[in-house]
Scaffold this motif. Structure first.
Motif, PDB file in Angstrom:
ATOM      1  N   ASN A   1       0.764  -1.031   0.174  1.00 45.38           N
ATOM      2  CA  ASN A   1      -0.116   0.066   0.039  1.00 45.38           C
ATOM      3  C   ASN A   1       0.833   1.266   0.062  1.00 45.38           C
ATOM      4  N   VAL A   2       1.502   1.499  -1.121  1.00 47.40           N
ATOM      5  CA  VAL A   2       2.757   2.431  -1.228  1.00 47.40           C
ATOM      6  C   VAL A   2       1.941   3.815  -0.750  1.00 47.40           C
ATOM      7  N   TRP A   3       0.842   4.282  -1.486  1.00 46.89           N
ATOM      8  CA  TRP A   3       0.184   5.417  -1.269  1.00 46.89           C
ATOM      9  C   TRP A   3      -0.327   5.695   0.162  1.00 46.89           C
ATOM     10  N   GLY A   4      -0.910   4.679   0.519  1.00 46.98           N
ATOM     11  CA  GLY A   4      -1.443   4.981   2.010  1.00 46.98           C
ATOM     12  C   GLY A   4      -0.368   4.997   2.808  1.00 46.98           C
ATOM     13  N   HIS A   5       0.792   4.104   2.705  1.00 48.12           N
ATOM     14  CA  HIS A   5       2.293   4.635   3.559  1.00 48.12           C
ATOM     15  C   HIS A   5       2.630   5.768   3.377  1.00 48.12           C
ATOM     16  N   LEU A   6       2.572   6.467   1.945  1.00 47.40           N
ATOM     17  CA  LEU A   6       3.124   7.613   1.777  1.00 47.40           C
ATOM     18  C   LEU A   6       2.286   8.837   2.447  1.00 47.40           C
ATOM     19  N   MET A   7       0.939   8.713   2.339  1.00 43.96           N
ATOM     20  CA  MET A   7       0.043   9.545   3.217  1.00 43.96           C
ATOM     21  C   MET A   7       0.210   9.526   4.812  1.00 43.96           C
ATOM     22  N   ALA A   8       0.481   8.267   5.067  1.00 48.20           N
ATOM     23  CA  ALA A   8       1.013   8.133   6.674  1.00 48.20           C
ATOM     24  C   ALA A   8       2.020   9.029   6.991  1.00 48.20           C
ATOM     25  N   ILE A   9       3.114   8.752   6.164  1.00 50.15           N
ATOM     26  CA  ILE A   9       4.425   9.758   6.518  1.00 50.15           C
ATOM     27  C   ILE A   9       4.246  10.834   6.681  1.00 50.15           C
ATOM     28  N   VAL A  10       3.705  11.442   5.373  1.00 50.55           N
ATOM     29  CA  VAL A  10       3.360  12.704   5.352  1.00 50.55           C
ATOM     30  C   VAL A  10       2.556  13.310   6.391  1.00 50.55           C
TER      31      VAL A  10
ATOM     32  N   LEU B   1      -6.621  14.703  -1.453  1.00 50.09           N
ATOM     33  CA  LEU B   1      -7.353  15.298  -2.791  1.00 50.09           C
ATOM     34  C   LEU B   1      -6.276  14.889  -4.111  1.00 50.09           C
ATOM     35  N   VAL B   2      -4.854  14.547  -3.588  1.00 51.48           N
ATOM     36  CA  VAL B   2      -4.197  14.070  -4.963  1.00 51.48           C
ATOM     37  C   VAL B   2      -4.009  12.690  -5.020  1.00 51.48           C
ATOM     38  N   VAL B   3      -3.638  12.205  -3.838  1.00 51.88           N
ATOM     39  CA  VAL B   3      -3.423  10.636  -3.972  1.00 51.88           C
ATOM     40  C   VAL B   3      -4.572   9.787  -3.988  1.00 51.88           C
ATOM     41  N   THR B   4      -5.645  10.016  -3.526  1.00 52.64           N
ATOM     42  CA  THR B   4      -6.926   9.075  -3.321  1.00 52.64           C
ATOM     43  C   THR B   4      -7.414   8.798  -4.673  1.00 52.64           C
ATOM     44  N   PRO B   5      -7.271   9.761  -5.401  1.00 48.98           N
ATOM     45  CA  PRO B   5      -7.792   9.740  -7.172  1.00 48.98           C
ATOM     46  C   PRO B   5      -6.801   8.900  -7.817  1.00 48.98           C
ATOM     47  N   LEU B   6      -5.603   8.914  -7.492  1.00 45.76           N
ATOM     48  CA  LEU B   6      -4.645   7.863  -8.096  1.00 45.76           C
ATOM     49  C   LEU B   6      -4.702   6.529  -7.881  1.00 45.76           C
ATOM     50  N   TYR B   7      -5.170   6.208  -6.608  1.00 42.66           N
ATOM     51  CA  TYR B   7      -5.034   4.472  -6.413  1.00 42.66           C
ATOM     52  C   TYR B   7      -6.411   4.053  -5.992  1.00 42.66           C
ATOM     53  N   THR B   8      -7.495   4.842  -6.082  1.00 44.89           N
ATOM     54  CA  THR B   8      -9.036   4.309  -5.758  1.00 44.89           C
ATOM     55  C   THR B   8      -9.766   4.758  -7.074  1.00 44.89           C
ATOM     56  N   ALA B   9     -11.071   4.105  -7.102  1.00 44.09           N
ATOM     57  CA  ALA B   9     -11.960   4.601  -8.039  1.00 44.09           C
ATOM     58  C   ALA B   9     -12.764   5.812  -7.736  1.00 44.09           C
ATOM     59  N   VAL B  10     -12.369   6.448  -6.757  1.00 47.29           N
ATOM     60  CA  VAL B  10     -12.996   7.699  -6.258  1.00 47.29           C
ATOM     61  C   VAL B  10     -12.302   9.009  -6.870  1.00 47.29           C
ATOM     62  N   GLY B  11     -13.161   9.646  -7.732  1.00 45.52           N
ATOM     63  CA  GLY B  11     -12.866  10.633  -8.289  1.00 45.52           C
ATOM     64  C   GLY B  11     -12.487  12.067  -7.214  1.00 45.52           C
ATOM     65  N   ILE B  12     -11.948  13.061  -7.887  1.00 51.67           N
ATOM     66  CA  ILE B  12     -11.517  14.341  -7.042  1.00 51.67           C
ATOM     67  C   ILE B  12     -12.947  14.991  -6.413  1.00 51.67           C
ATOM     68  N   ALA B  13     -14.022  14.923  -7.201  1.00 52.30           N
ATOM     69  CA  ALA B  13     -15.119  15.505  -6.871  1.00 52.30           C
ATOM     70  C   ALA B  13     -15.734  14.813  -5.659  1.00 52.30           C
ATOM     71  N   ASP B  14     -15.629  13.498  -5.791  1.00 53.89           N
ATOM     72  CA  ASP B  14     -16.160  12.528  -4.541  1.00 53.89           C
ATOM     73  C   ASP B  14     -15.242  12.785  -3.144  1.00 53.89           C
ATOM     74  N   VAL B  15     -13.778  12.926  -3.553  1.00 51.25           N
ATOM     75  CA  VAL B  15     -12.894  13.347  -2.264  1.00 51.25           C
ATOM     76  C   VAL B  15     -13.339  14.695  -1.755  1.00 51.25           C
ATOM     77  N   ILE B  16     -13.598  15.667  -2.489  1.00 48.25           N
ATOM     78  CA  ILE B  16     -13.949  17.138  -2.121  1.00 48.25           C
ATOM     79  C   ILE B  16     -15.130  16.994  -1.171  1.00 48.25           C
ATOM     80  N   ALA B  17     -16.206  16.320  -1.821  1.00 48.00           N
ATOM     81  CA  ALA B  17     -17.211  15.946  -0.969  1.00 48.00           C
ATOM     82  C   ALA B  17     -17.257  15.130   0.259  1.00 48.00           C
ATOM     83  N   MET B  18     -16.066  14.405   0.497  1.00 48.77           N
ATOM     84  CA  MET B  18     -16.017  13.880   1.633  1.00 48.77           C
ATOM     85  C   MET B  18     -15.113  14.544   2.679  1.00 48.77           C
TER      86      MET B  18
END
Length: 191
Positions: free
Chosen positions: A90-99, A141-158
């Motif tokens: 889970n490289v993206w999730g781990h990167l987000m945890a580091i940040v 906002l940046v990473v979630t759309p890259l590795y999931t099927a969730v679009g940026i509009a959905d991330v903004i809504a969350m």
């Protein structure tokens, strides 16, 4: 050649100029190992989003940053997550945890070093908490759309109903627990 006063207590410093003493290297390695173990403790803390889980590894890194400085804290954040990537891809999730963890502990430790005492710790935690909250939202906002099927509009809504409260709870947990344990642990680690 004379040994600098800050390195006289440990003749096994990593450099002649008084780099990290062997004891500090050992304690940092132990803190990295504990933080690594804590990355596997995954607790759902926000019922509306049970897929978002809290791990207490940030507390270990926070204590390290307050006891030994931001550099040591950064090491205790990064190395365990890089190692965990070897076991879980889970490289993206781990990167987000580091940040998120770096954004919390680095400003907090820097402020706590400048403003001594409880006031500095509280101000540092507030500053670090705000920086971490912003960093977490931006990462989502940046990473979630890259590795999931969730679009940026959905991330903004969350952001308001899910991301803000979850990250705020996580930051508060890290700060409160660190605030409770950091003084005795820092004294024990630096003794």
């Amino acid at each position: 050649m004379a040994i600098p006063p800050h390195a006289q207590h440990d003749t096994h410093a990593t450099t002649r100029r008084g780099g990290w003493p062997t004891r500090r290297i050992s304690v940092t390695a132990l803190l990295c190992a504990l933080s690594f173990i804590m990355t596997f403790v995954e607790i759902p803390i926000f019922p509306p989003a049970p897929w978002l889980e809290y791990d207490p590894s940030g507390i270990v890194a926070f204590v390290a940053a307050l006891a030994f400085g931001p550099g040591t804290g950064a090491i205790v954040v990064v190395l365990p997550w890089v190692l965990k990537t070897l076991f879980s891809f889970n490289v993206w999730g781990h990167l987000m945890a580091i940040v998120a963890n770096l954004a919390l502990i680095l400003p907090a430790a820097l402020v706590a070093r400048r403003v001594r005492g409880t006031r500095g710790l509280v101000v540092g935690m507030v500053v670090g908490g705000l920086v971490s909250l912003v960093a977490s939202i931006l990462c989502n906002l940046v990473v979630t759309p890259l590795y999931t099927a969730v679009g940026i509009a959905d991330v903004i809504a969350m952001i308001v109903p899910i991301l803000l409260p979850f990250n705020l709870i996580k930051i508060i947990l890290n700060c409160v627990v660190t605030g409770l344990v950091q003084r005795p642990l820092s004294q024990a680690l630096s003794a």
